[in-house]
Write an enzyme that holds these catalytic residues in place. Structure first.
Site, PDB file in Angstrom:
ATOM      1  CB  SER A 282      -0.807   0.106   1.227  1.00  0.00           C
ATOM      2  OG  SER A 282      -1.446   1.205   1.667  1.00  0.00           O
ATOM      3  CE  LYS A 288      -3.971  -3.920   3.650  1.00  0.00           C
ATOM      4  NZ  LYS A 288      -4.648  -2.746   2.843  1.00  0.00           N
ATOM      5  CD  GLU A 295      -7.820  -7.615  -3.753  1.00  0.00           C
ATOM      6  OE1 GLU A 295      -7.905  -7.604  -2.525  1.00  0.00           O
ATOM      7  OE2 GLU A 295      -6.907  -6.798  -4.022  1.00  0.00           O
TER       8      GLU A 295
END
Ligand code: ARG
Length: 464
Positions: A282, A288, A295
């Site tokens: 991130s 993260k 996804e």
């Protein structure tokens, strides 16, 4: 894209050149040049047949062959100059051929129309794509088998309603996807037989008055048979729709798998880790590690589903025979093939990069009374009717819940309060290993059954 202003192929019939905007709107060369090599392949087979049937001279055939060979080389070298003025891949190649070899180039289109030509090109393209996709499915399946064979004894919770249901092995879970992919490959193969039929010879829509030999063209292009009605041959794209439906199902299966990988990788679950090369960080949260690849697979499934709807909608209003609407079949079809190809490739690689965390899986299987059904089955085997057993176990679960322990942690004397049929052999039944081992039939999660399923999987892959 250069603008070679030239007489249009049909300019004899028209009083004014086509408007610039219309030219851009109707041209397909920017995307259908993907068909170029298949177009050449089809043209060679067609020319060969024309010569064989004495419709063109042998000299014309050799000129055409020489010209097309040069064009193919130019295309492969990235040197071919595509012109928007020449609308599509077919007219671009034909024009270049005529420039290279003169009149013979103009004779190539004898007994043929772009309508049967494009339908042939798309079928050749799709047949080739299917063969590659089937191979990629196989590679993904083999990655699954590789991973599964290390995990027939790795126990995780099986879920229904995303609630812990019964213990299963991680291998058993993976093998569910192996089965889905097996059907997916079958569907592609099945669809291939309907793709693999020759439209050429249908000409514009009604056939041609030249004494052609369609069977010969079919054989030289490796088609199983010829399309038996000329109107149908040039107009229907059901084969592309069927393929896209099969592709949407493959994506749907991989989307489900992705959903699980994402869940399993969440720190709240922690069953697996996906190799860093498939994740991103991130820009704001330093801690993260995001499962971008699964996804995106989930996201791209929407895109392929959309292509299926696009193609169905494209077809539904078309009267026989060919309509220009069909030019719109290409981008959805090409994108479906490209998306699926990339997805299968990346998936096989990602599976090999999965790090399994058996302790976390086991800990989760120990929560949620995953062996409650085993206790009920135990009582049934001792003579209690299943509904009564269900009730006795429900009470035992409630008791364990109040005490914050597992069923296996309840002392024998306390368990016997729920049924006098319980004796000390119950602890083996309540163990995760005992639960798995008892599901010992084809399709069950017993380690030896899953090992056999994996062996059958290898056998299946070696035969295809
Ligand atoms: N580019 C066209 C297509 O993809 C080729 C066929 C054109 N036929 C015609 N009658 N305009 O469908």
């Amino acid at each position: 894209m250069t603008s070679i202003q030239d007489k249009n192929t049909w300019s004899g019939r028209f009083n004014e050149p086509v408007a610039e905007l219309v030219k851009r709107y109707t041209a397909s060369v920017s995307f259908d040049q993907k068909l170029a090599l298949f177009d050449i392949q089809g043209s060679l087979a067609h020319a060969n047949m024309l010569s064989h049937c004495d419709i063109i001279a042998t000299q014309d055939l050799s000129d055409i062959q020489r010209g097309l060979a040069q064009i193919q080389a130019e295309i492969l070298a990235g040197e071919f100059v595509w012109s928007l003025d020449l609308e599509d891949v077919h007219l671009n190649i034909e024009k270049r051929l005529t420039t290279l070899v003169g009149d013979a180039g103009k004779r190539l289109h004898t007994g043929r129309s772009r309508n049967d030509q494009v339908a042939t090109d798309v079928r050749l393209y799709l047949r080739d794509a299917i063969d590659q996709l089937v191979q990629l499915i196989k590679e993904l399946q083999s990655a699954l088998l590789d991973l599964a064979q290390h995990h027939t004894l790795t126990i995780m919770p099986g879920f229904t309603h995303l609630q812990v249901a019964q213990p299963i092995s991680f291998a058993h879970h993976l093998m569910a996807y192996f089965e889905m992919l097996k059907r997916d490959a079958e569907r592609l193969q099945d669809c291939r037989s309907r793709v693999n039929r020759l439209p050429l010879g249908a000409a514009a829509l009604a056939g041609t008055s030249y004494p052609i030999n369609r069977q010969m063209v079919a054989e030289s292009l490796g088609f199983e048979t010829v399309c038996e009605n000329s109107l149908d041959a040039v107009s229907d794209r059901d084969f592309a729709i069927e393929f896209t439906a099969a592709a949407a199902l493959i994506m749907t299966h991989l989307s489900r798998f992705s959903e699980e990988l994402i869940l399993w990788m969440s720190p709240m679950v922690g069953f697996i880790d996906i190799a860093d090369r498939f994740c991103t960080g991130s820009s704001i949260m330093p801690q993260k590690k995001n499962p971008d690849v699964p996804e995106l697979v989930r996201g791209k499934t929407g895109r392929v589903n959309g292509h299926l709807i696009a193609l169905l909608t494209l077809m539904k209003g078309q009267p026989l025979a060919y309509n220009k609407d069909n030019q719109e079949d290409k981008e959805p079809l090409f994108d479906t093939v490209d998306t699926l190809t990339q997805t299968l490739r990346i998936y096989a690689d990602m599976i090999t990069g999965i790090k399994v965390k058996p302790e976390a899986m086991r800990a989760a299987a120990l929560q949620g009374y995953a062996t409650a059904t085993d206790l009920a089955d135990y009582l049934v085997k001792k003579g209690l009717p299943f509904r009564d057993a269900h009730e006795a176990v429900a009470l035992a679960v409630r008791y364990a819940e109040q005490r914050g322990c597992d069923l296996a942690d309840i002392a024998l004397a306390d368990l016997q309060n729920f049924s006098a049929l319980i004796s000390d052999d119950i602890y083996q039944v309540l163990s995760l290993e005992g639960s798995l081992a008892s599901r010992d039939h084809i399709g069950g999660t017993a380690p030896k059954q899953v090992a056999a399923a994996i062996a059958r999987g290898w056998d299946y892959l070696s035969k295809r």
